[in-house]
Design an enzyme around this catalytic site. Structure first.
Site, mmCIF file in Angstrom:
data_model
loop_
_atom_site.group_PDB
_atom_site.id
_atom_site.type_symbol
_atom_site.label_atom_id
_atom_site.label_comp_id
_atom_site.label_asym_id
_atom_site.label_seq_id
_atom_site.Cartn_x
_atom_site.Cartn_y
_atom_site.Cartn_z
ATOM 1 N N ASP A 13 0.858 -1.181 0.000
ATOM 2 C CA ASP A 13 0.000 0.000 0.000
ATOM 3 C C ASP A 13 0.896 1.234 0.000
ATOM 4 O O ASP A 13 2.104 1.148 0.212
ATOM 5 C CB ASP A 13 -0.879 -0.005 1.258
ATOM 6 C CG ASP A 13 -1.768 1.238 1.356
ATOM 7 O OD1 ASP A 13 -2.409 1.576 0.346
ATOM 8 O OD2 ASP A 13 -1.804 1.881 2.423
ATOM 9 N N SER A 14 0.266 2.393 -0.214
ATOM 10 C CA SER A 14 1.004 3.641 -0.150
ATOM 11 C C SER A 14 1.474 3.949 1.272
ATOM 12 O O SER A 14 2.323 4.807 1.462
ATOM 13 C CB SER A 14 0.116 4.776 -0.653
ATOM 14 O OG SER A 14 -1.108 4.777 0.068
ATOM 15 N N TYR A 45 -0.745 8.318 -2.537
ATOM 16 C CA TYR A 45 -0.813 8.008 -3.960
ATOM 17 C C TYR A 45 -2.055 8.660 -4.596
ATOM 18 O O TYR A 45 -2.110 8.836 -5.805
ATOM 19 C CB TYR A 45 -0.941 6.494 -4.173
ATOM 20 C CG TYR A 45 0.330 5.679 -3.995
ATOM 21 C CD1 TYR A 45 1.509 6.236 -3.503
ATOM 22 C CD2 TYR A 45 0.328 4.326 -4.325
ATOM 23 C CE1 TYR A 45 2.651 5.461 -3.342
ATOM 24 C CE2 TYR A 45 1.471 3.552 -4.176
ATOM 25 C CZ TYR A 45 2.624 4.115 -3.683
ATOM 26 O OH TYR A 45 3.746 3.341 -3.536
ATOM 27 N N CYS A 76 -3.746 -1.078 -1.996
ATOM 28 C CA CYS A 76 -4.083 0.323 -2.229
ATOM 29 C C CYS A 76 -5.071 0.420 -3.399
ATOM 30 O O CYS A 76 -4.810 -0.093 -4.489
ATOM 31 C CB CYS A 76 -2.802 1.075 -2.569
ATOM 32 S SG CYS A 76 -3.049 2.804 -2.951
ATOM 33 N N ASN A 77 -6.184 1.107 -3.169
ATOM 34 C CA ASN A 77 -7.201 1.240 -4.228
ATOM 35 C C ASN A 77 -6.673 2.050 -5.399
ATOM 36 O O ASN A 77 -6.920 1.725 -6.560
ATOM 37 C CB ASN A 77 -8.466 1.912 -3.677
ATOM 38 C CG ASN A 77 -9.192 1.033 -2.702
ATOM 39 O OD1 ASN A 77 -10.203 0.432 -3.022
ATOM 40 N ND2 ASN A 77 -8.671 0.929 -1.480
ATOM 41 N N THR A 78 -5.912 3.116 -5.095
ATOM 42 C CA THR A 78 -5.379 3.959 -6.167
ATOM 43 C C THR A 78 -4.394 3.161 -7.020
ATOM 44 O O THR A 78 -4.442 3.205 -8.254
ATOM 45 C CB THR A 78 -4.677 5.199 -5.572
ATOM 46 O OG1 THR A 78 -5.552 5.809 -4.612
ATOM 47 C CG2 THR A 78 -4.330 6.198 -6.650
ATOM 48 N N GLU A 155 -6.124 8.974 9.889
ATOM 49 C CA GLU A 155 -4.751 8.878 10.411
ATOM 50 C C GLU A 155 -4.594 9.690 11.695
ATOM 51 O O GLU A 155 -3.718 9.415 12.508
ATOM 52 C CB GLU A 155 -3.749 9.286 9.323
ATOM 53 C CG GLU A 155 -3.783 8.263 8.200
ATOM 54 C CD GLU A 155 -2.567 8.242 7.306
ATOM 55 O OE1 GLU A 155 -1.577 8.937 7.586
ATOM 56 O OE2 GLU A 155 -2.618 7.505 6.302
ATOM 57 N N CYS A 187 -11.377 2.943 -0.604
ATOM 58 C CA CYS A 187 -10.074 3.454 -0.185
ATOM 59 C C CYS A 187 -9.702 2.694 1.085
ATOM 60 O O CYS A 187 -10.572 2.386 1.910
ATOM 61 C CB CYS A 187 -10.178 4.956 0.095
ATOM 62 S SG CYS A 187 -8.695 5.659 0.835
ATOM 63 N N THR A 188 -8.414 2.410 1.211
ATOM 64 C CA THR A 188 -7.955 1.587 2.335
ATOM 65 C C THR A 188 -8.425 2.068 3.706
ATOM 66 O O THR A 188 -8.683 1.271 4.592
ATOM 67 C CB THR A 188 -6.413 1.574 2.363
ATOM 68 O OG1 THR A 188 -5.940 2.915 2.197
ATOM 69 C CG2 THR A 188 -5.856 0.675 1.290
ATOM 70 N N HIS A 189 -8.501 3.395 3.866
ATOM 71 C CA HIS A 189 -8.798 3.939 5.191
ATOM 72 C C HIS A 189 -10.290 3.900 5.551
ATOM 73 O O HIS A 189 -10.646 3.987 6.714
ATOM 74 C CB HIS A 189 -8.350 5.400 5.271
ATOM 75 C CG HIS A 189 -6.869 5.596 5.222
ATOM 76 N ND1 HIS A 189 -6.098 5.180 4.160
ATOM 77 C CD2 HIS A 189 -6.019 6.180 6.109
ATOM 78 C CE1 HIS A 189 -4.826 5.502 4.386
ATOM 79 N NE2 HIS A 189 -4.757 6.102 5.562
HETATM 80 N N1 DGL Z 1 -4.122 3.759 0.094
HETATM 81 C C1 DGL Z 1 -4.789 4.789 -0.678
HETATM 82 C C2 DGL Z 1 -5.988 4.172 -1.398
HETATM 83 O O1 DGL Z 1 -6.537 3.166 -1.001
HETATM 84 C C3 DGL Z 1 -5.207 5.950 0.193
HETATM 85 C C4 DGL Z 1 -4.062 6.814 0.676
HETATM 86 C C5 DGL Z 1 -3.301 7.454 -0.442
HETATM 87 O O2 DGL Z 1 -3.815 8.381 -1.100
HETATM 88 O O3 DGL Z 1 -2.196 7.019 -0.683
HETATM 89 O O4 DGL Z 1 -6.374 4.677 -2.423
#
Ligand code: DGL
Length: 273
Positions: A13-14, A45, A76-78, A155, A187-189
């Protein structure tokens, strides 16, 4: 050479967010070992270009291959949105993203064929959920919205704070107005905001957690490829964590969301890969 079933699964992940995916793998596939990489030096990301996210993803995959993983989950979704299709066929092991598993469940669950998706600017801008969902069922209408304030709020640990409740309402009112019956937490969060989002959207809206669906899909994939772990009883450290910056900060967040204490996180130079 075919990777052995005893090898760990690579998850990246990012940054810290992908731990929501690692957590679901730990819960649902307890025999699997994990090597996790969080790109804490280059996070976020979500507002980076596609080219950069692909380059970062390739570097991380090279690092994970060096760790001899048997499969890789792009948590990571992105990165899943931008890089999965580019890298999937470049490497010799199964690579899975988080977009398809979430979209598939949303397509099954929606009754009124109105599906909402929330994520980073990159994920929503890619339009990838809409293209999967339309392919699965052309009658589905997809409404996407970037919610960039959610990541820093999570976060900060403000999962139920009045500020977060207000931000949730501001971002998500549109989905209520448009009467979506299914909302993908893309999104992961966002799974960490599930109860706050659920309270606002109400019981009639199904919230899809791609982290959970991806863990199930990983299990099915490993089974199909005959790669399911025979067990990790003898292993002293079944979960290993690597980051590209600020290992202590990562560890503190990890300990707040994982069901066990992370002893050690190692910082590595990802630009080397
Ligand atoms: N992990 C990213 C996602 O799931 C979210 C945080 C980021 O922007 O890196 O898209």
């Amino acid at each position: 050479m075919k990777p052995d079933r005893d090898a760990p699964v690579g998850v990246f992940d990012s940054g810290v967010g992908g731990l929501t995916v690692a957590r679901e793998i730990m819960r649902n596939l307890p025999s699997e070992k994990i090597v996790y990489f969080g790109d804490t030096a280059r996070v976020p990301y979500g507002n980076k270009s596609k080219e950069n996210v692909i380059r970062y993803s390739r570097q991380i995959i090279h690092f994970l291959l060096e760790q001899r993983v048997k499969a890789i989950v792009i948590a990571c979704n992105t990165a899943s949105a931008f890089a999965l299709d580019e890298v999937r066929d470049e490497f010799d092991i199964p690579i899975l993203g988080v977009i398809e598993p979430g979209a598939r469940v949303a397509a099954q669950e929606t009754k009124n064929k109105k599906v909402g998706v929330i994520g980073t600017e990159g994920t929503i801008g890619s339009g990838i959920h809409a293209s999967y969902l339309k392919r699965l069922n052309p009658e589905i209408t997809v409404i996407g919205k970037a919610c960039p304030l959610f990541v820093p709020l999570v976060e900060e640990g403000w999962l139920h704070d009045p500020v977060t409740v207000e931000v949730v309402a501001r971002y998500l009112q549109e989905f209520k107005d448009k009467e979506v019956d299914t909302l993908i937490l893309g999104c992961t969060h966002y799974p960490l905001l599930r109860s706050t989002i659920g309270e606002f959207m109400g019981d009639s809206v199904r919230l899809v957690n791609p982290a959970y669906e991806t863990a199930l899909e990983l299990g099915a994939l490993l089974k199909k490829e005959n790669l399911l772990s025979p067990g990790k009883e003898q292993e002293e450290f079944p979960y290993r964590f690597y980051v590209s910056d600020l290992a202590d900060k990562f560890k503190a967040f990890a300990n707040s969301i994982l069901p066990y204490d992370v002893e050690m996180t190692k910082k590595i130079d990802i630009e080397k890969y």
